[in-house]
Design a protein around this motif. Structure first.
Motif, PDB file in Angstrom:
ATOM      1  N   VAL A  90      54.015 -18.600  38.738  1.00 41.33           N
ATOM      2  CA  VAL A  90      54.501 -17.931  39.944  1.00 41.33           C
ATOM      3  C   VAL A  90      54.712 -18.984  41.034  1.00 41.33           C
ATOM      4  N   PRO A  91      55.922 -19.093  41.595  1.00 41.63           N
ATOM      5  CA  PRO A  91      56.128 -20.024  42.696  1.00 41.63           C
ATOM      6  C   PRO A  91      55.323 -19.584  43.913  1.00 41.63           C
ATOM      7  N   VAL A  92      54.880 -20.567  44.698  1.00 40.78           N
ATOM      8  CA  VAL A  92      53.899 -20.308  45.752  1.00 40.78           C
ATOM      9  C   VAL A  92      54.446 -20.687  47.121  1.00 40.78           C
ATOM     10  N   LEU A  93      54.156 -19.839  48.093  1.00 39.83           N
ATOM     11  CA  LEU A  93      54.426 -20.112  49.504  1.00 39.83           C
ATOM     12  C   LEU A  93      53.086 -20.193  50.224  1.00 39.83           C
ATOM     13  N   PHE A  94      53.002 -21.061  51.225  1.00 41.59           N
ATOM     14  CA  PHE A  94      51.783 -21.143  52.029  1.00 41.59           C
ATOM     15  C   PHE A  94      52.109 -21.792  53.366  1.00 41.59           C
ATOM     16  N   GLY A  95      51.177 -21.665  54.296  1.00 40.84           N
ATOM     17  CA  GLY A  95      51.356 -22.173  55.649  1.00 40.84           C
ATOM     18  C   GLY A  95      51.250 -23.680  55.748  1.00 40.84           C
TER      19      GLY A  95
ATOM     20  N   VAL B 225      55.700 -22.794  54.690  1.00 44.75           N
ATOM     21  CA  VAL B 225      56.387 -22.047  55.743  1.00 44.75           C
ATOM     22  C   VAL B 225      55.630 -22.250  57.047  1.00 44.75           C
ATOM     23  N   ASN B 226      56.368 -22.255  58.148  1.00 47.13           N
ATOM     24  CA  ASN B 226      55.763 -22.536  59.450  1.00 47.13           C
ATOM     25  C   ASN B 226      55.691 -21.335  60.372  1.00 47.13           C
TER      26      ASN B 226
ATOM     27  N   SER C  81      60.772 -18.840  58.735  1.00 52.59           N
ATOM     28  CA  SER C  81      60.823 -19.679  57.532  1.00 52.59           C
ATOM     29  C   SER C  81      60.242 -18.936  56.331  1.00 52.59           C
ATOM     30  N   LEU C  82      59.264 -18.068  56.564  1.00 55.12           N
ATOM     31  CA  LEU C  82      58.743 -17.237  55.478  1.00 55.12           C
ATOM     32  C   LEU C  82      59.837 -16.307  54.967  1.00 55.12           C
TER      33      LEU C  82
END
Length: 166
Positions: free
Chosen positions: A90-95, A116-117, A121-122
């Motif tokens: 699963v590709p991951v997004l985080f701060g 993401v900021n 951007s999210l």
């Protein structure tokens, strides 16, 4: 999220799945005209937001996820585990606060994650991966490869310690 034009189901897993943490989420969901159900409710398949209100099920959740946002990257407490979703491809997004997470950096370098900021951007990252299944799957495979490359770390650490003790 502004800009995301899809019928996605959001699954929220608070760090502590107690009423103190889940009630505000439920109130926010209802205030915004969305529907919510606990992960164990039959109607969970038909609501906007599924709320994880118990521990021990993140593997099941990541196993059916298309992408994941991992929390902790916007405050000083620290980023939560980015390897859990990555292990499921699963590709991951985080701060932006991920400097203490070697794994987050490895995922970013491999294009298996994005940072993401802010809300904009999210939304952009979500929209890009939701709209492009090929890119999303490729990022997920890169994330899985990062995890696979790290397999055997316990054995390598054991060997290192053993050699140092000799």
């Amino acid at each position: 999220i502004p800009g995301v034009r899809t019928r996605a189901r959001l699954i929220i897993a608070p760090h502590e799945p107690t009423g103190v943490h889940t009630r505000p989420i439920e109130e926010w969901v209802r205030h915004n005209g969305l529907t919510v159900a606990s992960i164990d409710e039959q109607r969970a398949a038909h609501v906007d937001i599924v709320l994880v209100d118990r521990v021990g099920v993140l593997g099941d959740v990541y196993g059916v996820a298309d992408l994941a946002y991992v929390g902790g990257g916007f405050h000083d407490a620290g980023l939560h585990s980015v390897l859990e979703p990555a292990a499921f491809g699963v590709p991951v997004l985080f701060g932006p606060r991920f400097s203490n997470s070697r794994e987050a950096s490895l995922l970013l370098d491999a294009d298996g994650a994005r940072t993401v900021n802010d809300v904009e951007s999210l939304a952009g990252a979500l929209e890009a991966w939701i709209a492009d299944a090929t890119a999303r799957r490729a990022a997920g495979e890169q994330a899985r490869m990062v995890v696979r490359a790290g397999l055997g770390a316990s054995e390598r650490s054991y060997e290192l310690v053993t050699d140092l003790l000799r």
